[in-house]
Design an enzyme around this catalytic site. Structure first.
Site, mmCIF file in Angstrom:
data_model
loop_
_atom_site.group_PDB
_atom_site.id
_atom_site.type_symbol
_atom_site.label_atom_id
_atom_site.label_comp_id
_atom_site.label_asym_id
_atom_site.label_seq_id
_atom_site.Cartn_x
_atom_site.Cartn_y
_atom_site.Cartn_z
ATOM 1 N N CYS A 62 0.848 -1.189 0.000
ATOM 2 C CA CYS A 62 0.000 0.000 0.000
ATOM 3 C C CYS A 62 0.893 1.252 0.000
ATOM 4 C CB CYS A 62 -0.916 -0.004 1.221
ATOM 5 S SG CYS A 62 -0.041 -0.289 2.766
ATOM 6 N N CYS B 104 3.034 1.880 3.066
ATOM 7 C CA CYS B 104 4.188 1.006 3.263
ATOM 8 C C CYS B 104 5.375 1.542 2.463
ATOM 9 C CB CYS B 104 3.871 -0.409 2.810
ATOM 10 S SG CYS B 104 2.264 -0.998 3.359
#
Lengths: 78, 347
Positions: free
Chosen positions: A10, A13
Site C-alpha cells: 500500500c 508502506c
C-alpha cells in the site's frame, strides 16, 4: 542491524520504506533493509495493521508512518 | 522532540484550529464576498450561483475532511486496534463484543490493504468469526471520508442516521453471520492458523512515543487523506453541479420513488459491484435526492457502493472461499435493502 519493512504494497508502506532508507543513509547506520510483502511472513509478526517497522526481529512501529526523527530515535537504540 | 519544537507545535494547533472553525462558520459570507464582489458575478445569474455553490461546497467539505480525519487519528492514537483485540480476547463481553467490534470498525481509519492482516490477526487471536465480521462490515462503511462527506452534503441528522445504522448493521450482521458456523468456508491456510490460535495473554503494550510527538504525523496523515481525495471531491461536485443544471426536476422520481417496491433492491444490487470513493459518490447522490430519489434509497445505494465492492471481494478471496464471500455479501446486501425500506418509512 537488520531492518524489515512489513507491508503488502500500500502507499503507506512505500512511504515508510522511503523514509527509513533516507534515515539510514543520512545517519550512517549499518543496516540491511528488507521489504517483506509476503502476507504469511508478515503475519508471523503478529501485527494487525500495516505498515510495520521491525528491527532485529522486534516490532518497533506498527500501523502508522512515523516521522524521520522518530525512526532515527528507534534505530539509535540498536 | 525538543521542548522548543513541542511548544511551537502547540501554538500552531492553538492558532490553526480556531481559525479553521471560524472559516467554516463564516464560509457562506466569505464565498459570497468572493464570487459576487471580487469576481463580480451577479448573484441572480445561473453562473454566479453555480460558482458560488462549487466554492462553498468544496471548501466546506475539505475543512470537514481535514478536521474529522485528524480527530480520528487522535482517537486511534489512544485506541489502536491491538488494544481492541486485547479486550475482545481477554474480557467477557456478554454479547456486547459484536457491538464493540462494529463500533471500532467505525472509528478506525479504513485502509483496504490492512483489512486482510487484520482479519488474520483476529482469527489468530481466537476471536470468533462473527465478531470479526462485525468489524469487517462497519470498517469500510463508516469511515472518516464517508462521515465528512455526509456531514458536508446532507447535514448532521442524515450523518447520524448513516453512522448509527452502519454500526447497528455491523453488530446484527456479525451476530447472525456468527450463528451460521461459517468457519469451514475459510481458506485452508486460515483454518490452520485458527486451529493454532491462542488466547492472547500478553498485556497490551502502549506506544512508547509520547502523544505530542506523534501529533505531527497524525496531522500529516489527516492532510494526506484530504490531498488524496481532493480530486474525487472536485469531480464529484463538478458532476453534481452539472447534473443540477441539466437533469430535469423529478427526473428520477418516476422509477426510483419509494412507492415502487423494486426500486430499493435494484439500487442496492446496482451498487454492490460498484466501487467508488465516498468522496466522489456523495455529491452525485445529493443530486439524485434533489431530483426526486428518496433519501432512504440514496443512503442504501451509497452503503452498497462504499461497503461492498468487487475489489474487496477479490481481497477477501485470500482468506475466504467464494462461498463464504457470497454468504457475506448476500447477507449484507439483504440488510442494506431492509434498512433502506426502513429509512424511507421513517424519514
Amino acid at each position: 542491524m537488520e531492518i524489515k519493512i512489513l507491508g503488502t504494497g500500500c502507499p503507506k508502506c512505500k512511504t515508510l520504506e522511503k523514509i527509513t532508507r533516507e534515515v539510514v543513509a543520512q545517519n550512517g547506520f549499518q543496516a540491511e533493509i528488507i521489504k517483506v510483502e509476503d502476507l504469511m511472513e508478515i503475519m508471523t509478526y503478529n501485527i494487525l495493521s500495516t505498515p510495520a517497522l521491525v528491527v532485529n526481529g522486534k516490532v518497533e512501529i506498527k500501523g502508522r508512518v512515523p516521522s524521520a526523527e522518530e525512526i532515527k530515535q528507534v534505530l539509535a537504540k540498536y | 522532540m525538543e521542548e522548543k519544537k513541542r511548544i511551537r507545535l502547540i501554538v500552531a494547533v492553538a492558532v490553526v484550529l480556531p481559525a479553521l472553525i471560524c472559516l467554516y462558520y463564516f464560509l457562506p459570507q466569505i464565498v459570497d464576498l468572493f464570487t459576487y464582489d471580487l469576481l463580480g458575478l451577479s448573484s441572480g445569474s445561473h453562473l454566479g450561483t453555480s460558482v458560488n455553490f462549487f466554492f462553498y461546497d468544496t471548501v466546506k467539505i475539505l475543512i470537514l475532511l481535514f478536521l474529522i480525519s485528524s480527530l480520528m487519528g487522535v482517537v486511534n492514537a489512544y485506541f489502536p486496534i491491538d488494544r481492541l483485540r486485547n479486550y475482545l480476547t481477554t474480557k467477557k463481553m456478554y454479547g456486547l463484543q459484536y457491538f464493540f467490534a462494529s463500533l471500532f470498525g467505525a472509528i478506525t481509519p479504513f485502509c483496504s490493504c490492512s483489512s486482510i492482516p487484520l482479519f488474520i490477526g483476529f482469527v489468530k487471536g481466537g476471536i470468533p468469526l462473527g465478531v470479526t465480521f462485525a468489524f469487517l462490515i462497519t470498517s469500510p462503511l463508516v469511515n472518516e471520508v464517508a462521515v465528512a462527506m455526509f456531514l458536508g452534503v446532507f447535514g448532521v441528522k442524515a450523518t447520524l442516521i448513516y453512522a448509527a445504522s452502519g454500526i447497528f448493521m455491523g453488530t446484527v450482521g456479525g451476530f447472525i453471520l456468527g450463528k451460521f458456523k461459517l468457519e469451514r468456508y475459510l481458506s485452508d491456510w486460515v483454518k490452520q492458523i485458527q486451529a493454532q490460535s491462542e488466547i492472547e495473554t500478553e498485556k497490551w503494550e502502549g506506544e512508547k512515543t509520547p502523544f505530542i510527538d506523534r501529533l505531527p504525523s497524525i496531522i500529516r496523515d489527516g492532510w494526506d487523506i484530504v490531498r488524496k481525495v481532493l480530486v474525487y471531491v472536485l469531480i464529484g461536485i463538478a458532476i453534481g453541479a452539472a447534473m443540477h443544471g441539466y437533469v430535469p426536476e423529478d427526473f428520477f422520481a418516476g422509477y426510483l420513488s419509494a412507492d415502487r417496491w423494486y426500486a430499493m433492491p435494484l439500487a442496492v444490487l446496482a451498487g454492490v459491484p460498484m466501487y467508488a470513493n465516498a468522496a466522489g459518490i456523495v455529491p452525485v447522490i445529493q443530486v439524485f435526492v434533489a431530483k426526486g430519489v428518496p433519501l432512504g434509497t440514496a443512503i442504501a445505494f451509497m452503503m452498497a457502493v462504499v461497503g461492498l465492492s468487487l475489489p474487496e471481494a477479490t481481497l477477501l478471496k485470500k482468506v475466504m472461499t467464494w462461498k463464504l464471500i457470497g454468504i457475506f455479501f448476500g447477507t449484507i446486501s439483504l440488510f442494506i435493502i431492509l434498512l433502506g425500506y426502513l429509512f424511507n418509512f421513517i424519514l
